[in-house]
Design a protein around this motif. Structure first.
Motif, PDB file in Angstrom:
ATOM      1  N   UNK A 108      39.183  46.637  45.299  1.00 21.48           N
ATOM      2  CA  UNK A 108      38.666  46.213  46.602  1.00 21.48           C
ATOM      3  C   UNK A 108      38.321  44.722  46.620  1.00 21.48           C
ATOM      4  N   UNK A 109      38.690  44.075  47.709  1.00 20.49           N
ATOM      5  CA  UNK A 109      38.355  42.656  47.881  1.00 20.49           C
ATOM      6  C   UNK A 109      36.841  42.489  47.828  1.00 20.49           C
ATOM      7  N   UNK A 110      36.395  41.432  47.165  1.00 23.57           N
ATOM      8  CA  UNK A 110      34.965  41.149  47.097  1.00 23.57           C
ATOM      9  C   UNK A 110      34.182  42.086  46.202  1.00 23.57           C
ATOM     10  N   UNK A 111      34.860  42.838  45.324  1.00 17.90           N
ATOM     11  CA  UNK A 111      34.115  43.743  44.444  1.00 17.90           C
ATOM     12  C   UNK A 111      33.286  42.938  43.448  1.00 17.90           C
ATOM     13  N   UNK A 112      32.197  43.524  43.009  1.00 23.86           N
ATOM     14  CA  UNK A 112      31.210  42.805  42.192  1.00 23.86           C
ATOM     15  C   UNK A 112      31.771  42.318  40.862  1.00 23.86           C
ATOM     16  N   UNK A 113      32.643  43.079  40.236  1.00 22.35           N
ATOM     17  CA  UNK A 113      33.215  42.647  38.959  1.00 22.35           C
ATOM     18  C   UNK A 113      34.043  41.381  39.148  1.00 22.35           C
ATOM     19  N   UNK A 114      34.907  41.367  40.160  1.00 22.95           N
ATOM     20  CA  UNK A 114      35.725  40.178  40.421  1.00 22.95           C
ATOM     21  C   UNK A 114      34.848  38.976  40.745  1.00 22.95           C
ATOM     22  N   UNK A 115      33.802  39.187  41.543  1.00 22.20           N
ATOM     23  CA  UNK A 115      32.897  38.086  41.884  1.00 22.20           C
ATOM     24  C   UNK A 115      32.137  37.590  40.657  1.00 22.20           C
ATOM     25  N   UNK A 116      31.635  38.515  39.861  1.00 20.13           N
ATOM     26  CA  UNK A 116      30.849  38.136  38.685  1.00 20.13           C
ATOM     27  C   UNK A 116      31.679  37.356  37.672  1.00 20.13           C
ATOM     28  N   UNK A 117      32.939  37.728  37.536  1.00 22.46           N
ATOM     29  CA  UNK A 117      33.815  37.085  36.558  1.00 22.46           C
ATOM     30  C   UNK A 117      34.629  35.947  37.166  1.00 22.46           C
ATOM     31  N   UNK A 118      34.494  35.743  38.470  1.00 23.22           N
ATOM     32  CA  UNK A 118      35.231  34.709  39.190  1.00 23.22           C
ATOM     33  C   UNK A 118      36.743  34.865  38.974  1.00 23.22           C
ATOM     34  N   UNK A 119      37.208  36.093  39.228  1.00 18.10           N
ATOM     35  CA  UNK A 119      38.629  36.417  39.090  1.00 18.10           C
ATOM     36  C   UNK A 119      39.117  37.058  40.385  1.00 18.10           C
ATOM     37  N   UNK A 120      40.409  37.223  40.504  1.00 14.19           N
ATOM     38  CA  UNK A 120      40.999  37.848  41.679  1.00 14.19           C
ATOM     39  C   UNK A 120      40.816  39.362  41.632  1.00 14.19           C
ATOM     40  N   UNK A 121      40.833  39.968  42.807  1.00 19.89           N
ATOM     41  CA  UNK A 121      40.804  41.427  42.875  1.00 19.89           C
ATOM     42  C   UNK A 121      42.224  42.007  42.862  1.00 19.89           C
ATOM     43  N   UNK A 122      43.243  41.137  42.905  1.00 22.13           N
ATOM     44  CA  UNK A 122      44.634  41.576  42.931  1.00 22.13           C
ATOM     45  C   UNK A 122      45.393  40.865  41.810  1.00 22.13           C
ATOM     46  N   UNK A 123      45.435  41.518  40.677  1.00 23.23           N
ATOM     47  CA  UNK A 123      46.117  40.943  39.529  1.00 23.23           C
ATOM     48  C   UNK A 123      47.601  41.292  39.600  1.00 23.23           C
ATOM     49  N   UNK A 124      48.439  40.303  39.322  1.00 18.32           N
ATOM     50  CA  UNK A 124      49.883  40.497  39.368  1.00 18.32           C
ATOM     51  C   UNK A 124      50.479  40.072  38.021  1.00 18.32           C
ATOM     52  N   UNK A 125      51.251  40.967  37.447  1.00 19.11           N
ATOM     53  CA  UNK A 125      51.895  40.699  36.158  1.00 19.11           C
ATOM     54  C   UNK A 125      51.109  41.297  35.011  1.00 19.11           C
ATOM     55  N   UNK A 126      51.839  41.842  34.068  1.00 17.55           N
ATOM     56  CA  UNK A 126      51.177  42.528  32.959  1.00 17.55           C
ATOM     57  C   UNK A 126      50.316  41.599  32.120  1.00 17.55           C
ATOM     58  N   UNK A 127      50.680  40.318  32.014  1.00 19.28           N
ATOM     59  CA  UNK A 127      49.869  39.403  31.210  1.00 19.28           C
ATOM     60  C   UNK A 127      48.503  39.152  31.850  1.00 19.28           C
ATOM     61  N   UNK A 128      48.469  39.008  33.172  1.00 19.52           N
ATOM     62  CA  UNK A 128      47.183  38.812  33.856  1.00 19.52           C
ATOM     63  C   UNK A 128      46.313  40.064  33.736  1.00 19.52           C
ATOM     64  N   UNK A 129      46.910  41.231  33.882  1.00 19.78           N
ATOM     65  CA  UNK A 129      46.154  42.486  33.752  1.00 19.78           C
ATOM     66  C   UNK A 129      45.638  42.639  32.328  1.00 19.78           C
ATOM     67  N   UNK A 130      46.475  42.371  31.344  1.00 19.66           N
ATOM     68  CA  UNK A 130      46.064  42.487  29.940  1.00 19.66           C
ATOM     69  C   UNK A 130      44.934  41.512  29.623  1.00 19.66           C
ATOM     70  N   UNK A 131      45.006  40.304  30.158  1.00 19.55           N
ATOM     71  CA  UNK A 131      43.940  39.319  29.936  1.00 19.55           C
ATOM     72  C   UNK A 131      42.618  39.837  30.506  1.00 19.55           C
ATOM     73  N   UNK A 132      42.672  40.414  31.697  1.00 21.36           N
ATOM     74  CA  UNK A 132      41.456  40.980  32.282  1.00 21.36           C
ATOM     75  C   UNK A 132      40.870  42.061  31.373  1.00 21.36           C
ATOM     76  N   UNK A 133      41.690  43.005  30.957  1.00 23.51           N
ATOM     77  CA  UNK A 133      41.185  44.129  30.165  1.00 23.51           C
ATOM     78  C   UNK A 133      40.736  43.719  28.769  1.00 23.51           C
ATOM     79  N   UNK A 134      41.398  42.729  28.173  1.00 25.41           N
ATOM     80  CA  UNK A 134      41.083  42.334  26.795  1.00 25.41           C
ATOM     81  C   UNK A 134      40.029  41.234  26.704  1.00 25.41           C
TER      82      UNK A 134
END
Length: 140
Positions: free
Chosen positions: A34-60
């Motif tokens: 969801x746009x504006x979710x607290x995790x994305x805001x707290x970490x200053x990241x997007x709520x819509x990750x595109x590409x496996x490398x961006x997703x992996x970076x978020x999770x790791x």
């Protein structure tokens, strides 16, 4: 079959190994929260990750900066329709400031050729914001 892929992927996410995590996603995978979710805001990241490398970076890398320890996922259900898997779960963790986090999630996974292609994440955003507001300066 697809539910097994998602369960195995969840075990891979917990390794915090970006290469192993990236390997469970298609190159053009998307993760939409969801746009504006607290995790994305707290970490200053997007709520819509595109590409496996961006997703992996978020999770790791990003995720463990906020949810620092005791991350526990309790699965409530796996519901499969073809290549779509709906996962109901509760996640608990210790936050960076030492407080407890708990929230319910529903995730819709689309699997293509044995890899995760798209994730749509749903959660109680108000509950998440209340809990994370204690840890980081989130807007009211």
């Amino acid at each position: 079959m697809s539910a097994d892929i998602i369960q195995q992927a969840w075990a891979t996410f917990s390794t915090r190994d970006p290469e192993r995590i990236a390997a469970v996603f298609t190159p053009d995978a998307e993760w939409l929260a969801p746009a504006g979710n607290a995790t994305a805001l707290a970490l200053d990241i997007t709520n819509h990750m595109i590409g496996r490398d961006q997703i992996a970076h978020f999770l790791a890398v990003d995720f463990p900066r906020l949810f620092t320890s005791d991350v526990q996922v309790t699965f409530r259900g796996f519901h499969t329709a073809g290549e779509t898997v709906i996962v109901e779960e509760t996640m608990t963790a210790t936050l960076a400031d030492g407080t407890h986090y708990a929230n319910d999630y529903c995730l819709v996974f689309e699997v293509h050729n044995g890899l995760i292609h798209r994730v749509r994440e749903y959660l109680d955003t108000a509950r998440g914001a209340r809990q994370l507001r204690q840890t980081v300066a989130l807007p009211e």
